[in-house]
Design a protein around this motif. Structure first.
Motif, PDB file in Angstrom:
ATOM      1  N   GLY A  39      -3.730  13.071   7.222  1.00 51.59           N
ATOM      2  CA  GLY A  39      -3.269  14.451   7.420  1.00 51.59           C
ATOM      3  C   GLY A  39      -2.123  14.775   6.479  1.00 51.59           C
ATOM      4  N   ASN A  40      -1.289  15.720   6.882  1.00 56.59           N
ATOM      5  CA  ASN A  40      -0.161  16.122   6.041  1.00 56.59           C
ATOM      6  C   ASN A  40       0.727  14.949   5.656  1.00 56.59           C
ATOM      7  OD1 ASN A  40      -0.306  18.954   5.677  1.00 56.59           O
ATOM      8  ND2 ASN A  40       0.132  19.207   7.862  1.00 56.59           N
ATOM      9  N   LEU A  41       1.155  14.226   6.675  1.00 54.34           N
ATOM     10  CA  LEU A  41       2.092  13.146   6.411  1.00 54.34           C
ATOM     11  C   LEU A  41       1.416  12.017   5.645  1.00 54.34           C
ATOM     12  CD1 LEU A  41       4.941  12.060   6.797  1.00 54.34           C
ATOM     13  CD2 LEU A  41       4.195  11.056   8.966  1.00 54.34           C
ATOM     14  N   GLY A  42       0.222  11.653   6.077  1.00 54.21           N
ATOM     15  CA  GLY A  42      -0.515  10.604   5.386  1.00 54.21           C
ATOM     16  C   GLY A  42      -0.669  10.906   3.903  1.00 54.21           C
ATOM     17  N   ARG A  43      -1.062  12.125   3.613  1.00 55.94           N
ATOM     18  CA  ARG A  43      -1.232  12.509   2.207  1.00 55.94           C
ATOM     19  C   ARG A  43       0.097  12.462   1.456  1.00 55.94           C
ATOM     20  NH1 ARG A  43      -4.443  16.533   4.256  1.00 55.94           N
ATOM     21  NH2 ARG A  43      -2.850  18.099   3.834  1.00 55.94           N
ATOM     22  N   ALA A  44       1.161  12.945   2.098  1.00 56.07           N
ATOM     23  CA  ALA A  44       2.474  12.923   1.449  1.00 56.07           C
ATOM     24  C   ALA A  44       2.866  11.491   1.100  1.00 56.07           C
ATOM     25  CB  ALA A  44       3.524  13.555   2.359  1.00 56.07           C
ATOM     26  N   ILE A  45       2.591  10.587   2.016  1.00 55.68           N
ATOM     27  CA  ILE A  45       2.958   9.186   1.800  1.00 55.68           C
ATOM     28  C   ILE A  45       2.148   8.578   0.662  1.00 55.68           C
ATOM     29  CG2 ILE A  45       2.756   6.901   2.852  1.00 55.68           C
ATOM     30  CD1 ILE A  45       3.689   8.160   5.487  1.00 55.68           C
ATOM     31  N   ILE A  46       0.864   8.833   0.681  1.00 56.15           N
ATOM     32  CA  ILE A  46       0.012   8.254  -0.375  1.00 56.15           C
ATOM     33  C   ILE A  46       0.458   8.769  -1.745  1.00 56.15           C
ATOM     34  CG2 ILE A  46      -2.328   8.101  -1.305  1.00 56.15           C
ATOM     35  CD1 ILE A  46      -3.325   8.445   1.625  1.00 56.15           C
ATOM     36  N   THR A  47       0.640  10.070  -1.837  1.00 59.20           N
ATOM     37  CA  THR A  47       1.052  10.662  -3.115  1.00 59.20           C
ATOM     38  C   THR A  47       2.375  10.082  -3.581  1.00 59.20           C
ATOM     39  OG1 THR A  47       0.111  12.729  -2.307  1.00 59.20           O
ATOM     40  CG2 THR A  47       1.449  12.849  -4.306  1.00 59.20           C
ATOM     41  N   TYR A  48       3.292   9.974  -2.623  1.00 61.77           N
ATOM     42  CA  TYR A  48       4.621   9.481  -2.961  1.00 61.77           C
ATOM     43  C   TYR A  48       4.558   8.059  -3.463  1.00 61.77           C
ATOM     44  CZ  TYR A  48       9.417   7.901  -2.198  1.00 61.77           C
ATOM     45  OH  TYR A  48      10.671   7.375  -2.348  1.00 61.77           O
ATOM     46  N   PHE A  49       3.776   7.256  -2.793  1.00 62.99           N
ATOM     47  CA  PHE A  49       3.829   5.830  -3.037  1.00 62.99           C
ATOM     48  C   PHE A  49       3.105   5.389  -4.299  1.00 62.99           C
ATOM     49  CE2 PHE A  49       3.492   1.383  -2.324  1.00 62.99           C
ATOM     50  CZ  PHE A  49       4.742   1.123  -1.800  1.00 62.99           C
ATOM     51  N   ASN A  50       2.013   6.098  -4.546  1.00 63.10           N
ATOM     52  CA  ASN A  50       1.132   5.692  -5.637  1.00 63.10           C
ATOM     53  C   ASN A  50       1.847   5.339  -6.936  1.00 63.10           C
ATOM     54  OD1 ASN A  50      -1.401   5.300  -4.966  1.00 63.10           O
ATOM     55  ND2 ASN A  50      -2.213   7.275  -5.675  1.00 63.10           N
ATOM     56  N   GLY A  51       1.686   4.073  -7.359  1.00 59.44           N
ATOM     57  CA  GLY A  51       2.217   3.674  -8.661  1.00 59.44           C
ATOM     58  C   GLY A  51       3.699   3.368  -8.667  1.00 59.44           C
ATOM     59  N   LYS A  52       4.351   3.471  -7.507  1.00 58.09           N
ATOM     60  CA  LYS A  52       5.797   3.222  -7.469  1.00 58.09           C
ATOM     61  C   LYS A  52       6.129   1.728  -7.574  1.00 58.09           C
ATOM     62  CE  LYS A  52       8.436   7.033  -6.294  1.00 58.09           C
ATOM     63  NZ  LYS A  52       7.365   8.042  -6.335  1.00 58.09           N
ATOM     64  N   ARG A  53       5.295   0.888  -7.001  1.00 62.18           N
ATOM     65  CA  ARG A  53       5.543  -0.558  -7.013  1.00 62.18           C
ATOM     66  C   ARG A  53       4.304  -1.288  -7.493  1.00 62.18           C
ATOM     67  NH1 ARG A  53       9.590   1.285  -6.657  1.00 62.18           N
ATOM     68  NH2 ARG A  53      11.332   1.015  -5.218  1.00 62.18           N
ATOM     69  N   THR A  54       4.526  -2.388  -8.191  1.00 62.10           N
ATOM     70  CA  THR A  54       3.360  -3.114  -8.714  1.00 62.10           C
ATOM     71  C   THR A  54       2.772  -4.082  -7.693  1.00 62.10           C
ATOM     72  OG1 THR A  54       4.921  -4.677  -9.687  1.00 62.10           O
ATOM     73  CG2 THR A  54       4.017  -2.989 -11.136  1.00 62.10           C
ATOM     74  N   LYS A  55       3.610  -4.565  -6.781  1.00 62.45           N
ATOM     75  CA  LYS A  55       3.142  -5.596  -5.852  1.00 62.45           C
ATOM     76  C   LYS A  55       2.855  -5.078  -4.443  1.00 62.45           C
ATOM     77  CE  LYS A  55       3.434  -9.000  -8.777  1.00 62.45           C
ATOM     78  NZ  LYS A  55       2.217  -9.685  -9.227  1.00 62.45           N
ATOM     79  N   LEU A  56       2.849  -3.766  -4.318  1.00 66.36           N
ATOM     80  CA  LEU A  56       2.616  -3.167  -3.012  1.00 66.36           C
ATOM     81  C   LEU A  56       1.775  -1.927  -3.278  1.00 66.36           C
ATOM     82  CD1 LEU A  56       3.533  -3.738  -0.103  1.00 66.36           C
ATOM     83  CD2 LEU A  56       5.658  -2.558  -0.614  1.00 66.36           C
ATOM     84  N   ARG A  57       0.598  -1.910  -2.705  1.00 68.79           N
ATOM     85  CA  ARG A  57      -0.331  -0.837  -3.028  1.00 68.79           C
ATOM     86  C   ARG A  57      -0.878  -0.192  -1.757  1.00 68.79           C
ATOM     87  NH1 ARG A  57      -1.363  -5.177  -6.367  1.00 68.79           N
ATOM     88  NH2 ARG A  57      -2.366  -6.109  -4.543  1.00 68.79           N
ATOM     89  N   ILE A  58      -1.071   1.096  -1.790  1.00 68.87           N
ATOM     90  CA  ILE A  58      -1.856   1.736  -0.736  1.00 68.87           C
ATOM     91  C   ILE A  58      -3.286   1.758  -1.244  1.00 68.87           C
ATOM     92  CG2 ILE A  58      -2.274   3.838   0.592  1.00 68.87           C
ATOM     93  CD1 ILE A  58       0.721   4.243   0.668  1.00 68.87           C
ATOM     94  N   ALA A  59      -4.091   0.875  -0.661  1.00 72.79           N
ATOM     95  CA  ALA A  59      -5.418   0.598  -1.208  1.00 72.79           C
ATOM     96  C   ALA A  59      -6.499   1.432  -0.561  1.00 72.79           C
ATOM     97  CB  ALA A  59      -5.737  -0.892  -1.043  1.00 72.79           C
ATOM     98  N   ALA A  60      -6.171   2.022   0.590  1.00 74.37           N
ATOM     99  CA  ALA A  60      -7.188   2.809   1.291  1.00 74.37           C
ATOM    100  C   ALA A  60      -6.535   3.703   2.327  1.00 74.37           C
ATOM    101  CB  ALA A  60      -8.178   1.874   1.998  1.00 74.37           C
ATOM    102  N   SER A  61      -7.272   4.725   2.749  1.00 73.13           N
ATOM    103  CA  SER A  61      -6.858   5.455   3.936  1.00 73.13           C
ATOM    104  C   SER A  61      -8.061   5.558   4.854  1.00 73.13           C
ATOM    105  CB  SER A  61      -6.304   6.835   3.575  1.00 73.13           C
ATOM    106  OG  SER A  61      -7.326   7.683   3.129  1.00 73.13           O
ATOM    107  N   PHE A  62      -7.792   5.893   6.103  1.00 70.11           N
ATOM    108  CA  PHE A  62      -8.848   6.001   7.098  1.00 70.11           C
ATOM    109  C   PHE A  62      -8.640   7.267   7.916  1.00 70.11           C
ATOM    110  CE2 PHE A  62      -8.432   1.530   6.160  1.00 70.11           C
ATOM    111  CZ  PHE A  62      -9.751   1.086   6.083  1.00 70.11           C
ATOM    112  N   ASP A  63      -9.749   7.853   8.347  1.00 67.84           N
ATOM    113  CA  ASP A  63      -9.637   9.049   9.179  1.00 67.84           C
ATOM    114  C   ASP A  63     -10.896   9.184  10.030  1.00 67.84           C
ATOM    115  OD1 ASP A  63      -7.556  11.712   8.658  1.00 67.84           O
ATOM    116  OD2 ASP A  63      -9.245  11.941  10.035  1.00 67.84           O
ATOM    117  N   VAL A  64     -10.739   9.746  11.218  1.00 67.22           N
ATOM    118  CA  VAL A  64     -11.919  10.019  12.052  1.00 67.22           C
ATOM    119  C   VAL A  64     -12.647  11.274  11.602  1.00 67.22           C
ATOM    120  CG1 VAL A  64     -11.449   8.939  14.266  1.00 67.22           C
ATOM    121  CG2 VAL A  64     -10.374  11.122  13.710  1.00 67.22           C
TER     122      VAL A  64
END
Ligand SMILES: NC(=O)c1ccc[n+]([C@@H]2O[C@H](COP(=O)([O-])OP(=O)(O)OC[C@H]3O[C@@H](n4cnc5c(N)ncnc54)[C@H](O)[C@@H]3O)[C@@H](O)[C@H]2O)c1
Ligand SMILES: NC(=O)c1ccc[n+]([C@@H]2O[C@H](COP(=O)([O-])OP(=O)(O)OC[C@H]3O[C@@H](n4cnc5c(N)ncnc54)[C@H](O)[C@@H]3O)[C@@H](O)[C@H]2O)c1
Lengths: 207, 207
Positions: B90-115
């Motif tokens: 949702g809103n927050l999930g998307r904000a987090i993914i966008t924010y995080f993407n590419g910020k760290r090399t050893k920590l990745r958001i590799a997927a999201s899930f939704d019903v």
DNA sequence: TATTTAATGTGAAAATATTAACAATGTTCA
DNA sequence: TGAACATTGTTAATATTTTCACATTAAATA
């Protein structure tokens, strides 16, 4: 009650969140160990916090949920309530406004601001969004005391300056840019990456 | 280096964020008091944290930015890196993914899930969104170790259970629902309302 | 080069925060 | 009722975190 530890303030806020849920469920009393379990801390810690705010019960059926909520409100809230504004009505800003709306009676998100002319002067997530050029005017008109910064990181410093100049007394910064504010303004910063890295560190330790 | 204080871990993550910005700006060395000012703490605190992780410099031109980043990485990161997933796009999930993407090399958001079947099987904020029914399969396939919960509060408990069952080892909970997890899973919870109420309390105090 | 300055690293002290221990006292139930 | 129990409030002890104080030493300067 003048000098409560900062940690206690944080926990009181958390207790209240839980107590409000209890209230909604019709639960009238709660034991210190129940609150403790829900917050992953000890019952002594809960009792000490509650002692510090001057609430006590003669009952052995736990704390009166309603009464405790009121005492915590006395500590955290002001009678008139406080108005906050979100600066930057993007993904995060919208998520925050939606989340917050109606959650507390004495703390309101009364406005948002954005440079984007598409967004300005519309209602976003139930709250009116104003153009940044109106910041000073609206902050005074609506008596806004707290600014929540959710603009792109490169704009955070200038937005913070504008907020301070407009007379705001507290800033909650969600950008990754570290800010500096005058002594008389309270600043809280939060970065999700730090939370996530803490999780990562402890996951690594457990392995 | 086995027993670092939890507070130190949080600050190391914050130092690194600042150091990465320095690096990007071409700043090669940084004094303890510079780091301290940026983080609103004392220089001794910075030096002590850095002492604890075993880094030191003979130079009096401050710490070597690159080297310090590497030492902090040794503490927080794993060699292979860790994968995380966002549950609830949702809103927050998307904000987090966008924010995080590419910020760290050893920590990745590799997927999201939704019903929501509208969202599932699409790419949202640059990360593939899977239907909840695929959780177990994808967690294994992509070796996901951390779950970030951003679903509506009433679904948080069941989502957390599913995550634990799928073998996840760390959870970052952004919903207002307090969770409980087994000992071997690390849980971090964050509620914006608490941050905002802390600001409100201190604004009130200053008045 | 010699002197001054300014920075780090760290043992010890101080300050904060948490937990243990237990007296006091409602509550339960035999 | 009254013994057993459970829960609170709080003092004292412990643990953790931060700060002080200063020895040490590189760098800057005269
Ligand atoms: N702390 C965290 O955990 C966290 C999580 C996610 C995102 N973020 C950060 O929050 C910020 C917002 O993220 P987002 O995903 O919502 O970004 P976004 O791009 O969706 O939203 C930013 C909004 O700010 C507006 N804006 C730009 N410059 C402005 C200015 N000078 N004044 C007023 N408004 C301005 C834009 O028009 C846009 O609407 C970013 O800095 C991001 O890095 C932080
Ligand atoms: N902690 C904070 O600071 C903070 C701030 C904002 C929002 N929130 C909370 O974060 C959560 C998300 O907020 P939002 O604004 O993004 O809400 P949202 O409604 O925009 O997004 C929720 C998403 O979760 C999906 N979902 C619903 N049930 C699900 C389930 N069982 N499994 C998987 N996905 C499911 C929905 O389809 C939707 O896409 C809410 O619980 C909200 O209260 C917390």
């Amino acid at each position: 009650m003048n000098k409560l530890p900062e940690k206690t303030i944080g926990r009181l806020s958390e207790y209240r969140r839980t107590l409000l849920i209890c209230l909604a469920k019709g639960k009238t009393h709660i034991f210190s160990h129940e609150l403790a379990n829900l917050h992953h801390i000890t019952a002594v810690q809960v009792r000490r916090d509650i002692m510090l705010i001057g609430y006590s019960t003669t009952l052995k059926k736990g704390y009166d949920v309603k009464a405790l909520i009121d005492v915590i409100a006395q500590i955290i809230d002001t009678d008139e309530g406080l108005n906050a504004a979100v600066i930057g009505a993007g993904n995060l800003g919208r998520a925050i406004i939606t989340y917050f709306n109606g959650k507390r009676t004495k703390l309101r998100i009364a406005a948002s601001f954005d440079v984007d002319t598409e967004k300005a002067n519309r209602v976003i997530a139930g709250v009116k969004c104003y153009p940044m050029t109106d910041l000073n005017k609206i902050v005074k008109e609506l008596n806004i005391r707290i600014g929540i910064i959710t603009v792109p990181p490169e704009d955070a410093v200038s937005v913070a300056e504008n907020l301070v100049n407009s007379g705001i007394k507290g800033i909650l910064n969600y950008t990754s840019t570290p800010l500096s504010v005058p002594q008389n303004v309270y600043l809280e910063e939060y970065d999700m990456i730090t939370s996530l890295e803490k999780v990562a560190y402890f996951v690594k330790q457990k392995k």
